[in-house]
Design an enzyme around this catalytic site. Sequence first.
Site, short mmCIF file in Angstrom:
data_model
loop_
_atom_site.label_atom_id
_atom_site.label_comp_id
_atom_site.label_asym_id
_atom_site.label_seq_id
_atom_site.Cartn_x
_atom_site.Cartn_y
_atom_site.Cartn_z
N GLU A 55 73.79 85.59 37.18
CA GLU A 55 73.94 84.43 36.29
C GLU A 55 75.36 84.35 35.74
OE1 GLU A 55 72.07 81.73 36.50
OE2 GLU A 55 70.34 82.95 35.97
N HIS A 56 75.89 83.14 35.76
CA HIS A 56 77.27 82.88 35.32
C HIS A 56 78.27 83.68 36.14
CE1 HIS A 56 76.43 80.15 31.97
NE2 HIS A 56 75.33 80.88 31.79
N THR A 57 77.93 83.90 37.39
CA THR A 57 78.87 84.59 38.29
C THR A 57 79.45 83.63 39.32
OG1 THR A 57 76.93 85.21 39.57
CG2 THR A 57 77.84 86.90 38.15
N ASP A 58 78.80 82.46 39.52
CA ASP A 58 79.26 81.60 40.65
C ASP A 58 80.68 81.09 40.42
OD1 ASP A 58 78.38 79.70 38.71
OD2 ASP A 58 77.31 78.45 40.17
N GLY A 149 66.76 73.77 33.08
CA GLY A 149 67.59 74.80 33.72
C GLY A 149 67.15 75.10 35.14
N LEU A 150 66.40 74.17 35.76
CA LEU A 150 65.94 74.38 37.14
C LEU A 150 66.65 73.41 38.09
CD1 LEU A 150 62.14 74.92 36.38
CD2 LEU A 150 63.85 76.68 36.85
N SER A 152 67.48 70.08 37.91
CA SER A 152 66.99 68.74 38.22
C SER A 152 68.15 67.82 38.61
CB SER A 152 66.23 68.16 37.02
OG SER A 152 67.00 68.26 35.85
N SER A 153 69.32 68.06 38.02
CA SER A 153 70.45 67.19 38.36
C SER A 153 70.97 67.46 39.77
CB SER A 153 71.57 67.30 37.32
OG SER A 153 71.94 68.64 37.16
N ASP A 197 73.82 75.71 42.34
CA ASP A 197 72.66 74.81 42.32
C ASP A 197 72.63 73.89 43.55
OD1 ASP A 197 72.59 76.02 39.88
OD2 ASP A 197 73.09 74.23 38.72
C1 GLA Z 1 74.30 76.24 35.67
C2 GLA Z 1 75.40 75.84 36.65
C3 GLA Z 1 75.52 76.85 37.78
C4 GLA Z 1 75.63 78.28 37.25
C5 GLA Z 1 74.54 78.54 36.20
C6 GLA Z 1 74.71 79.88 35.53
O1 GLA Z 1 73.06 76.16 36.31
O2 GLA Z 1 75.15 74.56 37.18
O3 GLA Z 1 76.63 76.53 38.61
O4 GLA Z 1 76.90 78.53 36.74
O5 GLA Z 1 74.52 77.56 35.19
O6 GLA Z 1 74.55 80.92 36.45
#
Ligand code: GLA
Length: 410
Positions: A55-58, A149-150, A152-153, A197
Site C-alpha cells: 500500500e502506497h508503494t506504487d 477504496g475499491l 470505482s473510479s 488501480d
Molecule cells: C489509491 C491510488 C493507488 C494507490 C493506493 C494506495 O488507491 O489510486 O494508485 O496509491 O491509493 O496504495
Amino acid sequence: MNDQEAINAGDNPAIDKALSLENLASWTEEQFQQRFGQPPTWVAAAPGRVNLIGEHTDYNDGFVLPMAIDRYVVMAAAPSTESDSDRPVRVCSHGVDQTERLSPDIKDPAEVVPWARYVLGVMVGCHRRGMTYDPLDILVESTVPLGGGLSSSAALEVATATLLEAVTGKTMDSVEKALLCQKAEHEYAGMPCGIMDQFTSVMGLRDHLMLLDCRSRDVKLVRMDDADITVLIINTNVKHELTGGEYAERRSQCEAAAEKMGVASLRDATFDLLGETKEALEPVFQRRARHVIGEIERTTETVASIEAGDWARVGELMYASHDSLRDDYEVSCVELDLLVELAKKQGESGAVIGSRMTGGGFGGCTVSLVPSGDVESVARSIRAEYQRRTGIEPSIFTTRPAQGAHIVRG
Ligand code: GLA
C-alpha cells in the site's frame, strides 16, 4: 455453482449480495433499452480491485499485490438516436440517475458533473489517439461500491476505454490503456494516483493475484485459487479525508524523503540508508520512508510465502502492513483499526488468517483472508461488534480474484 456463488445467492444477511457480471450485463442492456428506446450495440465491463498488500508503494516505484474483484462497472452503448452537434455523447448513470452530455472538445472538466469527468478524461485520451466515432448514447451501471477504496473510479475509466475500443474496433496495448486511464484521473479528476488501480482493472486475471513491479511495469501472476481460503472485504462505510489533499501530501513527502536520501525514489532506499541519513530527515519523513521500505519488502515476501503455502506468515505480513500504515504512514482511522482488531481477535482461534486496511485509507475497506468454512461466522460476528461499537452498519462481501476488463458484446 461454486462456494462464492452459493454465498452470494444464499439467504445470508451476514454477507452482502451483488449481481453476477452476467446478470449485471443483462440488467444494463434492459436499462439501456428503457432509457434510449433501442438495444445497445456494444457492452463492456471493467472490475474494481482490492489490494492484498503493497500500500502506497506504487507511486514510489515499488511492488503491489492486488487482484480484480467480482464487482464491475458495465457500460452499454449504441449509435445515438438524436444528435447534438456540440456534445455528441450522451452518458446516463443509472445509479445516480443523471445524464450528462460530453464531447472530446470540452477543455475544462469543471463543465461536467464529477462522475462524468472520468468518462470525459478517457474520451479525450482516446480521441487524441485517433479513436473517433459517430454520436453515441451510453448507459453506466455498477456494483463497485462508490468511494469505498475499491477503485470505482478506475473501473469507470477502464470500462470507458474498453467500450470505446469496442465502438471503434481499435484496441490498445494493455499498458497503454492503463496509462491513458491513469492520465484521465490525474487531469480530469485531479487525483495524482499511482498505476495500481488501472493496471489491475485492465489486466486482472481470474484466480490470480498480480505482483506488479511499478517501476518496470512487469506483472507476475500468482495463483490464488485455493477453495479453502476466502477473500473477505469489509467496508467501514466512512470517509474521513478532510481536504482530499492527504494523498497528494503523502506522495510529495515520499518524493522529498527520497531526495534527501539521495535516491531516485524510495524503491532504491534501504533501512541501512535510512539509518545513515536520519539526521537529514525530519521525523515525519523518516516515518513515511520506513513504511515504504518495509512495505515493499513485505510485498515480495508475501508472494514467496503464498507460493510456499505459508499462510500464517502471509497473515503476519498483513497485520504488520496495517500497523505500519496506521503508525508510520498515518492513513488509517479508528474504524479501520477496529475492523482489523476484531479480525485479529477471531484470528486467535484460527478463524482469520490476516487482515489490513486496503487502498488509499482514511476510511474505505479492510481486506482479510479467512478459512472458507469460517467466513459466515466471522462476518456475522464482526458485523455485530462493529455496529455495536460505532453505530455504523458495515458492508461485507466475499470475492475471488476476478477477470479484468473485457468486451461483453460487440
Ligand atoms: C489509491 C491510488 C493507488 C494507490 C493506493 C494506495 O488507491 O489510486 O494508485 O496509491 O491509493 O496504495
